[in-house]
Design an enzyme around this catalytic site. Sequence first.
Site, short mmCIF file in Angstrom:
data_model
loop_
_atom_site.label_atom_id
_atom_site.label_comp_id
_atom_site.label_asym_id
_atom_site.label_seq_id
_atom_site.Cartn_x
_atom_site.Cartn_y
_atom_site.Cartn_z
CG ASP A 14 -1.70 -1.28 1.38
OD1 ASP A 14 -2.12 -1.85 0.36
OD2 ASP A 14 -1.87 -1.73 2.53
CD GLU A 187 -9.21 -2.05 -1.53
OE1 GLU A 187 -9.35 -2.10 -0.30
OE2 GLU A 187 -8.89 -3.03 -2.21
#
Length: 555
Positions: A14, A187
Amino acid sequence: MKIQNPVLPGFNSDPSIIRVDETYYIATSTFEWFPGVRIHTSKDLVHWNLVAHPLSSVSLLDMRGNPASGGIWAPDLSYADGKFWLVYTDTKLTDGSFKDMTNYLTTATDITGPWSEPIRLNGVGFDASLFHDDDGRKYLIQQTWDHREYKHPFDGLTLTEYDVKAERLLPETARTVYRGTEVKLVEGPHIYKINGYYYIFAAQGGTVYTHEEVVARSKTLDALSFETQPGEVFLTNFDTPFNYIQKQGHGGLVATPSGEWYYASLCGRPWHHPNESLTDPRGWCTLGRETSIQKVEWDEAGWPHIVGGHGGTTEVEAPKDAIFTEAPENHSQYNTFDGSKLDSNFNTLRVPFDAKMGNINDEVPGHLRLYGQGSLENPFDLSLVARRWQAFNFNAETKVKFKPTSYQAMAGLTNYYNDKQYSWIFITWNEINGAVIEVAQNNRGNYTSFLKDEAIKIPEGTDYVWFRTKVRKQTYTYEYSFDGQTYLEIPVVLDAAILSDDYVNQTMGGFFTGAFVGLAAVDYSGYRTPADFDEFRYEELPDDSVKDFFAPGLR
């Protein structure tokens, strides 16, 4: 110079990337591992150094009792008004209908801190990031969670204005600005303002082999004003199963000083067992989700594209204005525990290393002392110090003194994914031989002792026992020694796939970390039997096996 992907190997997922002057920074997720958030720096996008763990105190991050793969999800790093801004999510539930979480904000004028006490933002959804508009206003954009069973749980991207003076969000300004495409699971959003457009870069498809990154843009930040980039998706490996790098998607965009563009993304490097198809299963990523960097170009219509195609490449041209950055050639590590702090590569689970867990070079000079606490399945009281697997092939070893008087006391060397997936070689006690060596594995919550009544007796008068693990991509083994010179292999060959995201994903909703190797002490009797570790060595070996699993040119 060439960027060789992945740039951050082994459980560095991420990525949130920014540039301040000539220096690039990447912040990555740490989930239940403490301290929270890893920040690497570089001036060439090729060579990276770990420089900070911002969430290093309980006041900034308290994960005691968090489930496996809970904790820090997708931190967002930005720079504005002369300081760094870090938004992070502490997720308290991973399985089930709910994802109870809290988003926080902390700031620092220097990347190494100190970081301010956290400001509680909201719990609307995870993957929150802060956008600093050029008019001085600030907005939080985030995934939005919907627990209702008759709705899709990913309810688009919510944008909410942040009041800097009041240090709070303004919930009355919240609106859905983008719902993604029919791929669903939108997301990991970030907003950038480029040439008069607001661009949203967001992930879709789940953080597995269907993962992708989609781009949308708008002239305003109004509700549902963003249009999706036409044509092929910005970044995905869903349709490039033979690429060495897989799972690319969630990440961030950055510009170089001279105006080149790059995109940092999470990725995975799967391997296969010899009897498996290359495409189904797609493979086993024992190193977890890592970080890759791809070059970006813009078309005449103002839309971004990955250079070389939406599947990306393993080797990427470095920026023309890159400034060479000194960095270690690999991530090998050797510790003699002569200092007062843990090596920065070490992590603990959920809470910081403290006197309850043990001490370094204190009661026993030149040793790491761990007090036996709960089992390796305990989310509250656990004495485990470990580091990431960052290579497919490595050896790790330690030297330990431990005097158990009960089978409830154990200490040794572990390869660990989470509380349901781990193995270890350890000293313990049994009724037949007293102090013995055992090897055990936990696979989906099923604990198996391999040696049982044949556990190896430790000779009387033995002070230390040496343990070693040899990880060789698909499999790994354990060895022991009573003199540190002659090692004997335990005749148990373990499947490394069991310590992969992909394997865990088959039965659990929390599958976001990667394999670790480290030191552990257990005494669930409550008597806190101490284990004294004299050294720890992690030695990476050359990876010569890639060609066995990927066609020429796809490495």
